[in-house]
Every structure is written in C-alpha cells, then in structure tokens.
Design a protein around this motif. Structure first.
Motif, mmCIF file in Angstrom:
data_model
loop_
_atom_site.group_PDB
_atom_site.id
_atom_site.type_symbol
_atom_site.label_atom_id
_atom_site.label_comp_id
_atom_site.label_asym_id
_atom_site.label_seq_id
_atom_site.Cartn_x
_atom_site.Cartn_y
_atom_site.Cartn_z
ATOM 1 N N ARG A 160 0.933 -1.216 -0.168
ATOM 2 C CA ARG A 160 -0.114 -0.076 -0.105
ATOM 3 C C ARG A 160 0.996 0.937 -0.023
ATOM 4 N NH1 ARG A 160 -3.077 -2.978 3.717
ATOM 5 N NH2 ARG A 160 -5.121 -3.808 2.765
ATOM 6 N N ASP A 200 2.081 1.975 -3.422
ATOM 7 C CA ASP A 200 1.144 2.321 -4.161
ATOM 8 C C ASP A 200 0.903 4.043 -4.035
ATOM 9 O OD1 ASP A 200 0.525 0.166 -5.468
ATOM 10 O OD2 ASP A 200 -1.467 -0.058 -4.600
ATOM 11 N N LEU A 208 4.477 3.726 -7.994
ATOM 12 C CA LEU A 208 5.373 2.701 -8.316
ATOM 13 C C LEU A 208 6.691 3.223 -9.155
ATOM 14 C CD1 LEU A 208 2.748 1.183 -7.435
ATOM 15 C CD2 LEU A 208 3.689 -0.869 -9.136
ATOM 16 N N GLU A 224 0.676 0.868 -14.554
ATOM 17 C CA GLU A 224 -0.131 0.753 -12.949
ATOM 18 C C GLU A 224 0.801 1.235 -11.778
ATOM 19 O OE1 GLU A 224 -1.115 -3.315 -12.725
ATOM 20 O OE2 GLU A 224 -2.255 -3.306 -14.542
ATOM 21 N N GLY A 282 -0.243 3.019 -9.139
ATOM 22 C CA GLY A 282 -0.708 2.996 -7.820
ATOM 23 C C GLY A 282 -1.780 4.012 -7.828
ATOM 24 N N ARG A 283 -2.138 4.595 -6.538
ATOM 25 C CA ARG A 283 -2.999 5.520 -6.316
ATOM 26 C C ARG A 283 -3.450 6.451 -7.113
ATOM 27 N NH1 ARG A 283 -3.953 8.932 -0.957
ATOM 28 N NH2 ARG A 283 -2.546 10.396 -2.114
ATOM 29 N N ARG A 319 -4.537 2.020 -9.973
ATOM 30 C CA ARG A 319 -4.204 0.463 -9.776
ATOM 31 C C ARG A 319 -2.492 0.670 -9.676
ATOM 32 N NH1 ARG A 319 -6.349 -4.026 -9.408
ATOM 33 N NH2 ARG A 319 -5.241 -5.991 -9.956
ATOM 34 N N GLY A 320 -2.302 -0.226 -8.741
ATOM 35 C CA GLY A 320 -1.079 -0.671 -8.436
ATOM 36 C C GLY A 320 -0.865 -2.109 -7.980
ATOM 37 N N HIS A 331 -2.898 -2.771 -5.457
ATOM 38 C CA HIS A 331 -4.265 -2.642 -5.122
ATOM 39 C C HIS A 331 -5.080 -1.868 -6.023
ATOM 40 C CE1 HIS A 331 -3.277 -4.319 -0.978
ATOM 41 N NE2 HIS A 331 -2.450 -3.702 -1.236
ATOM 42 N N TRP A 344 -7.644 1.406 -6.510
ATOM 43 C CA TRP A 344 -7.790 2.413 -5.892
ATOM 44 C C TRP A 344 -8.988 3.166 -6.590
ATOM 45 C CZ3 TRP A 344 -5.104 3.768 -1.377
ATOM 46 C CH2 TRP A 344 -3.924 2.814 -1.076
#
Length: 269
Positions: free
Chosen positions: A217, A220, A224, A256, A258-259, A263-264, A266, A268
């Motif tokens: 997390r 993210d 990344l 991808e 992260g937030r 998407r990362g 997880h 978001w």
C-alpha cells in the motif's frame, strides 16, 4: 508532494510561492491547493479558514517568479538529478544570499546536487513524506558542505510546522528510503513468488508489526514509478539487495503506478 509542502507552510502562517512549469500546470496547482485546503477545513484541521490560508499562497509559472526575499526554497520535482540541478541552480540565481535551498529528494546525494550550486553551504535535504499534511516526520539530510547553521534553521522550521525532524548524514537513500524501499522490494518479491497476496502481505505488517500502512500500500501511495527510480539508484550505489523485481518493472511499464492511476498492487477506485 509540492502542493502538500506548500499547504503545511501556509497553514502555519507562511507566505508561500508555488512554482509550476507553465500556465496550465499553475492553474491545476491552484485547484489542487484549494481542494486540499477545503478538505482540511471540513475535517477541522485548519485554525484559519481555507480561503484565508489560500490567500497566503501564490502560484507562479516559472522559477523566475520566486520572491528574492524568500527564506526557504524547497525543490520537489521528480527524482532525476539533472532536473533537480536545473531547478536549484535557476532558483539560486533568483533568491537572496540568505535563502536556504533544500531538496525533497528521497534518495539522491545532497552533496552531488549541492556541488552544482554557487554556495553549497546553504543547501540541505528536506525529505517530506506523503501525505505531507498528515505525516509527522521530516528527514533533514546534511552533506559535508552544509553549514551547521542551515541545519539548525531547517530543524526549527520543521518544528514550527508541528512535525518531528530526524537528522541524517548524506548517504544513498538516507535512513528512511533505504529501509522503506528494502522492505517494499522484498514484499514485491514475495508477491511475485506467490508467497501471499497483496492484502495478506500488507495485513501481516500492519497487524503483526503495527505498521500504519503495509509495504505494498505504501508503494502504491508513493507511486510505483517513483519507487522504481529510487530502487534503481540504490541498486547502482548500494548493490544487488536493491535490485528492482521484474513485477515492479512490469507494472510501471503497464502504467499501473498506484493510487495516482487507480491501480498498483491494490485497486484505488
């Protein structure tokens, strides 16, 4: 990151100039700052009203718009040494001799960045953490050339922001990135090897070791692409234990991040 740094200084009463790379970026920054202050006001985090704090913020579309009497300039551009040096040398040409210059870099050498400046003694690392308004820590990094008085001034400013400083010697990754990235890279390898899914890995650290946020997390949140850039630098300077996993490279290549992209490791929404 830059908007967060500007917000915390303005919230504490400072007059702040935010430098962006053009008129369109400057307008986006104004909107981001107004939104951040409105949300902080809704949560009861502001002593003054959002409009009052926003009035202390000026957004300019180039380094030339910095006020010559600025006490502090914090550079917060992406983790590229050439870009940081370009911004810092241009800022040094605009501001007065009393101005402290700082970099928000999370891994790059303060000594190497400072070597490009006319007066490296007034240059220091000032590493904030995301999200800046909520984070309690600022890592203060001193290079061999950094004047003791500059470190003292920066520590006072950090405390005036209601945050805690840790002072570290200039070294690749300093204290926080060196440890945080190593944990994050190992978590990515565990995911890559199928040891557990992302939720389980993060929950293990959050519940088992009381980390406020698990390493995936956290990656993210940082981005990344940012973490990959830091890992590549640490790999080059500190060795193979910081080699970026293939999964990290693949996700960055796929966009991808992260937030900020939704998407990362997880999702978001």
């Amino acid at each position: 990151m830059g908007a967060g740094i500007a917000q915390v200084f303005a919230t504490r009463g400072a007059r702040v100039s935010v430098v962006e790379s053009g008129a369109e970026a400057a307008e986006a920054a104004r909107a981001r700052l107004a939104d951040g202050l409105a949300k902080a006001g809704d949560r009861g985090k502001l002593t003054d009203g959002p409009a009052e704090v926003l009035a202390r913020l000026t957004v300019v579309d180039g380094v030339g718009g910095l006020p010559a009497d600025a006490d502090l300039v914090v550079e917060a551009v992406p983790e590229r040494a050439d870009l940081k040096i370009d911004v810092l040398t241009k800022a040094e040409a605009v501001v007065g001799d009393h101005t402290v210059l700082a970099s928000n870099t999370s891994s790059l050498s303060i000594a190497e960045l400072g070597a490009a400046l006319r007066v490296p003694a007034r240059f220091v690392g000032m590493h904030f953490f995301n999200p800046v308004p909520a984070s309690k820590l600022v890592e203060v990094v001193h290079a061999p050339a950094t004047a003791d008085g500059v470190v003292h001034r920066v520590r006072e400013w950090v405390r005036d922001l209601g945050k805690t400083d840790v002072v570290v010697r200039d070294s690749p990754g300093f204290a926080t990135s060196r440890l945080g990235v190593l944990l994050g890279l190992e978590a990515i390898r565990m995911l890559e090897e199928g040891v557990a899914d992302a939720e389980a890995i993060d929950n293990a650290m959050e519940l088992g070791y009381r980390h406020p946020m698990g390493p995936l997390r956290s990656t993210d949140l940082v981005g990344l692409d940012v973490r990959l850039a830091i890992a590549e630098y640490l790999h080059k300077t500190l060795g193979d234990r910081f080699a970026p996993p293939k999964l990290l490279r693949d996700k960055v290549a796929a966009g991808e991040l992260g937030r900020k992209t939704g998407r990362g490791f997880h999702s978001w929404p």
